[in-house]
Motif scaffolding. Structure first.
Motif, PDB file in Angstrom:
ATOM      1  N   VAL A   1       0.460   3.998  -2.910  1.00 24.53           N
ATOM      2  CA  VAL A   1       0.170   5.413  -2.675  1.00 24.53           C
ATOM      3  C   VAL A   1       1.235   6.288  -3.330  1.00 24.53           C
ATOM      4  O   VAL A   1       0.931   7.313  -3.947  1.00 24.53           O
ATOM      5  N   ASP A   2       2.490   5.859  -3.232  1.00 23.94           N
ATOM      6  CA  ASP A   2       3.572   6.601  -3.894  1.00 23.94           C
ATOM      7  C   ASP A   2       3.355   6.659  -5.409  1.00 23.94           C
ATOM      8  O   ASP A   2       3.484   7.719  -6.033  1.00 23.94           O
TER       9      ASP A   2
ATOM     10  N   ARG B   1       0.116   8.946   5.003  1.00 24.97           N
ATOM     11  CA  ARG B   1       0.321   9.097   3.556  1.00 24.97           C
ATOM     12  C   ARG B   1      -1.017   9.008   2.808  1.00 24.97           C
ATOM     13  O   ARG B   1      -1.229   9.712   1.811  1.00 24.97           O
ATOM     14  N   LEU B   2      -1.902   8.134   3.257  1.00 28.80           N
ATOM     15  CA  LEU B   2      -3.225   8.049   2.645  1.00 28.80           C
ATOM     16  C   LEU B   2      -3.969   9.375   2.804  1.00 28.80           C
ATOM     17  O   LEU B   2      -4.572   9.882   1.859  1.00 28.80           O
TER      18      LEU B   2
ATOM     19  N   LEU C   1       0.819  -1.212   0.000  1.00 28.10           N
ATOM     20  CA  LEU C   1       0.000   0.000   0.000  1.00 28.10           C
ATOM     21  C   LEU C   1       0.854   1.263   0.000  1.00 28.10           C
ATOM     22  O   LEU C   1       0.519   2.244  -0.661  1.00 28.10           O
TER      23      LEU C   1
ATOM     24  N   SER D   1       0.358   8.782  -6.329  1.00 26.44           N
ATOM     25  CA  SER D   1       0.650  10.186  -6.054  1.00 26.44           C
ATOM     26  C   SER D   1       1.500  10.798  -7.155  1.00 26.44           C
ATOM     27  O   SER D   1       1.426  12.002  -7.410  1.00 26.44           O
TER      28      SER D   1
ATOM     29  N   SER E   1      -9.198  10.026  -1.769  1.00 25.16           N
ATOM     30  CA  SER E   1      -9.380   8.585  -1.569  1.00 25.16           C
ATOM     31  C   SER E   1     -10.793   8.311  -1.075  1.00 25.16           C
ATOM     32  O   SER E   1     -11.292   8.991  -0.183  1.00 25.16           O
TER      33      SER E   1
ATOM     34  N   ALA F   1      -2.276  12.245   0.676  1.00 29.81           N
ATOM     35  CA  ALA F   1      -2.018  11.997  -0.744  1.00 29.81           C
ATOM     36  C   ALA F   1      -2.657  13.077  -1.624  1.00 29.81           C
ATOM     37  O   ALA F   1      -3.728  13.597  -1.287  1.00 29.81           O
TER      38      ALA F   1
END
Length: 274
Positions: free
Chosen positions: A38-39, A90-91, A34, A42, A98, A94
């Motif tokens: 996300v990276d 981070r979520l 995950l 992003s 989301s 971002a």
């Protein structure tokens, strides 16, 4: 990726589907995938909205696999936060919106991550929420105490965290745990419509709005670090081993499937008699 698949619904909307049957438990590999995901998303400048759902019937993001606790505790992050905690931050931070499409159970660490999504739409018939850590002598460690206190208020957050009960979608919506509870037959259409509407707007404006809301609502790193430290200490608490043995006995009696599907109901049987 072995647990997540990504589908381009439109040029601006992605759908990420989690599948780790039979129960969608979270391990170190789940968190690592995950974080990478996300990276990657992003870095895709055109992506405005990402929908998260599950291909495992009955479960979205479930609790941590108990065998994976040491590996998760040892995961380093990119900064001061451990990887297990950094994922939630981070979520939330971002540069895309989301959306969790919740059809099934989301408990423990999975519920902590779900609370970090920007929007949460829950199937009225199938979604279930729970923070069961207290029943095992443990504390949440991935930001659940901070995010639930903000979303639910102090008293309702304490109720959720101290009772370890299962909550259905309607009660979760009443408490502010989810954005809306929706009839299951309408869930996909509603989520898709919201995603497409947001994606139709200028991404710079969407991201700016999210940044301002985050500034007022995201928990400070110091609070997250303190919660993680207390959670890590709780894993060696005096009551943990006794409850672990009680879980083993309960599984031998009712089976692991019954336990995972009805965890909130069975949690009280692990407690000491008052």
């Amino acid at each position: 990726m072995s647990q997540f698949t990504v589908v381009d619904q439109t040029s601006k909307v992605r759908r990420v589907t989690f599948a780790s049957p039979p129960f969608n438990l979270i391990g170190a590999d789940t968190v690592a995938e995950l974080l990478d995901l996300v990276d990657r998303l992003s870095g895709e400048e055109q992506v405005s909205v990402v929908i998260f759902d599950s291909a495992t019937p009955g479960f979205l993001l479930n609790h941590v696999d108990s065998d994976q606790i040491p590996a998760l505790a040892a995961m380093a992050g990119s900064g001061r936060l451990p990887g297990f905690v950094e994922l939630g931050m981070r979520l939330a931070a971002a540069p895309f919106v989301s959306i969790a499409s919740i059809r099934g159970r989301t408990r423990g660490g999975g519920a902590e991550y779900t609370a970090a999504f920007d929007l949460r739409y829950a199937s009225r018939e199938q979604a279930i929420f729970c923070q069961p850590e207290v029943g095992f002598g443990l504390l949440p460690g991935a930001g659940g105490t901070e995010r639930l206190t903000h979303l639910l208020g102090r008293d309702r957050a304490l109720e959720v965290l101290l009772t370890g009960q299962d909550y259905d979608a309607d009660r979760a919506a009443q408490y502010g745990w989810v954005t809306r509870a929706i009839p299951d037959a309408d869930l996909d259409d509603v989520v898709d419509a919201v995603a497409r509407r947001i994606a139709s707007f200028d991404k710079r404006a969407v991201t700016a709005v999210k940044t301002q809301v985050n500034r007022a609502t995201l928990p400070p790193e110091e609070h997250l670090l303190a919660s993680f430290a207390e959670s890590a200490r709780s894993t060696t608490g005096p009551g943990v081993e006794a409850r672990r043995r009680a879980v083993g006995a309960l599984v031998a009696r009712i089976g692991i499937d019954d336990l995972e599907r009805n965890l909130g109901q069975h949690l009280a049987s692990l407690a000491e008699q008052p």
